[in-house]
Design a protein around this motif. Sequence first.
Motif, mmCIF file in Angstrom:
data_model
loop_
_atom_site.group_PDB
_atom_site.id
_atom_site.type_symbol
_atom_site.label_atom_id
_atom_site.label_comp_id
_atom_site.label_asym_id
_atom_site.label_seq_id
_atom_site.Cartn_x
_atom_site.Cartn_y
_atom_site.Cartn_z
ATOM 1 N N ALA A 168 34.891 37.401 36.470
ATOM 2 C CA ALA A 168 34.577 35.970 36.580
ATOM 3 C C ALA A 168 34.110 35.430 35.243
ATOM 4 O O ALA A 168 34.492 34.322 34.826
ATOM 5 C CB ALA A 168 33.515 35.736 37.653
ATOM 6 N N ALA A 169 33.296 36.231 34.523
ATOM 7 C CA ALA A 169 32.800 35.764 33.224
ATOM 8 C C ALA A 169 33.936 35.648 32.227
ATOM 9 O O ALA A 169 33.989 34.707 31.427
ATOM 10 C CB ALA A 169 31.728 36.695 32.710
ATOM 11 N N LEU A 170 34.876 36.583 32.239
ATOM 12 C CA LEU A 170 35.999 36.535 31.312
ATOM 13 C C LEU A 170 36.914 35.344 31.585
ATOM 14 O O LEU A 170 37.353 34.658 30.674
ATOM 15 C CB LEU A 170 36.828 37.826 31.380
ATOM 16 C CG LEU A 170 36.181 39.057 30.753
ATOM 17 C CD1 LEU A 170 37.031 40.282 31.004
ATOM 18 C CD2 LEU A 170 35.987 38.853 29.261
ATOM 19 N N TYR A 171 37.168 35.061 32.867
ATOM 20 C CA TYR A 171 38.036 33.961 33.192
ATOM 21 C C TYR A 171 37.355 32.592 32.947
ATOM 22 O O TYR A 171 37.995 31.644 32.576
ATOM 23 C CB TYR A 171 38.550 34.055 34.634
ATOM 24 C CG TYR A 171 39.648 35.104 34.766
ATOM 25 C CD1 TYR A 171 40.824 34.974 34.045
ATOM 26 C CD2 TYR A 171 39.500 36.190 35.603
ATOM 27 C CE1 TYR A 171 41.837 35.900 34.162
ATOM 28 C CE2 TYR A 171 40.506 37.133 35.712
ATOM 29 C CZ TYR A 171 41.665 36.990 34.993
ATOM 30 O OH TYR A 171 42.660 37.920 35.113
ATOM 31 N N ASP A 172 36.046 32.563 33.166
ATOM 32 C CA ASP A 172 35.317 31.311 32.891
ATOM 33 C C ASP A 172 35.351 31.034 31.410
ATOM 34 O O ASP A 172 35.552 29.897 30.972
ATOM 35 C CB ASP A 172 33.884 31.396 33.380
ATOM 36 C CG ASP A 172 33.781 31.323 34.904
ATOM 37 O OD1 ASP A 172 34.756 30.860 35.519
ATOM 38 O OD2 ASP A 172 32.758 31.767 35.448
ATOM 39 N N LEU A 173 35.191 32.062 30.583
ATOM 40 C CA LEU A 173 35.233 31.862 29.123
ATOM 41 C C LEU A 173 36.634 31.469 28.699
ATOM 42 O O LEU A 173 36.826 30.635 27.825
ATOM 43 C CB LEU A 173 34.809 33.126 28.402
ATOM 44 C CG LEU A 173 33.320 33.471 28.415
ATOM 45 C CD1 LEU A 173 33.092 34.801 27.705
ATOM 46 C CD2 LEU A 173 32.530 32.376 27.745
ATOM 47 N N MET A 201 26.276 44.096 34.729
ATOM 48 C CA MET A 201 27.301 43.334 35.435
ATOM 49 C C MET A 201 28.188 44.280 36.227
ATOM 50 O O MET A 201 28.460 45.399 35.795
ATOM 51 C CB MET A 201 28.177 42.566 34.440
ATOM 52 C CG MET A 201 27.432 41.561 33.609
ATOM 53 S SD MET A 201 28.497 40.784 32.411
ATOM 54 C CE MET A 201 29.222 39.516 33.362
ATOM 55 N N ASP A 218 33.289 42.421 39.481
ATOM 56 C CA ASP A 218 33.577 41.042 39.886
ATOM 57 C C ASP A 218 32.917 40.038 38.935
ATOM 58 O O ASP A 218 33.512 39.029 38.553
ATOM 59 C CB ASP A 218 33.090 40.782 41.312
ATOM 60 C CG ASP A 218 33.870 41.625 42.321
ATOM 61 O OD1 ASP A 218 35.020 42.002 41.986
ATOM 62 O OD2 ASP A 218 33.333 41.897 43.404
ATOM 63 N N GLN A 219 31.682 40.316 38.538
ATOM 64 C CA GLN A 219 30.979 39.403 37.634
ATOM 65 C C GLN A 219 31.634 39.403 36.257
ATOM 66 O O GLN A 219 31.737 38.365 35.605
ATOM 67 C CB GLN A 219 29.507 39.806 37.506
ATOM 68 C CG GLN A 219 28.715 39.636 38.779
ATOM 69 C CD GLN A 219 27.328 40.247 38.674
ATOM 70 O OE1 GLN A 219 27.080 41.073 37.793
ATOM 71 N NE2 GLN A 219 26.434 39.837 39.561
ATOM 72 N N LEU A 220 32.083 40.544 35.815
ATOM 73 C CA LEU A 220 32.727 40.662 34.511
ATOM 74 C C LEU A 220 34.033 39.869 34.489
ATOM 75 O O LEU A 220 34.313 39.129 33.546
ATOM 76 C CB LEU A 220 32.993 42.135 34.179
ATOM 77 C CG LEU A 220 33.673 42.426 32.843
ATOM 78 C CD1 LEU A 220 32.781 41.993 31.693
ATOM 79 C CD2 LEU A 220 34.029 43.873 32.729
#
Length: 166
Positions: A155-160, A148, A151-153
């Motif tokens: 986005a993944a943290l905020y989505d979770l 990752m 940016d992907q990290l």
Amino acid sequence: MRDTHIIRILEEKPFGSLSEIEISNIESHVAHCSECRRAYDAARILASLMVVHASEAMEPGPFFTTRVMATLRERSLSPEAGVLVRLWRAAGAVVLAMAALVVILVGLTVFGQGSDSRIQPAATTATRDVYSPEYVVLEQGDLDDGDMVDDQLIAALYDLGDGDEQ
């Protein structure tokens, strides 16, 4: 006066500056004390030798002034070494040692980086710890398809984080 020795008096004052009363006291004491008698005789002889020596006039040798004047003339005619020459004589060895040290260090820096600089430490190649700061900074360009990026990290943290609130 027999209990008090006169050696201290003789050592404190020059023999020629003793008063008549002091000399008579000393002579009455040395009549009974042999140790003080020797000290008194030595001081008396030394005082008489100093008077004789001081009365003699010392004349320089016949060619003394000629030799002194020749030496002065020689010094004035000989060229004096310059400031830099005197400085080099005083500090030349230190300057040469420092220059040699600089040459050695430059040689080690330039020629000492052969193939050793291309070899990577075993810790970065053997273990691929994606969470270590060294891996993130040094291996950032070698991302696999499964790694990752920032940016992907995020986005993944905020989505979770958004999913947990529901």
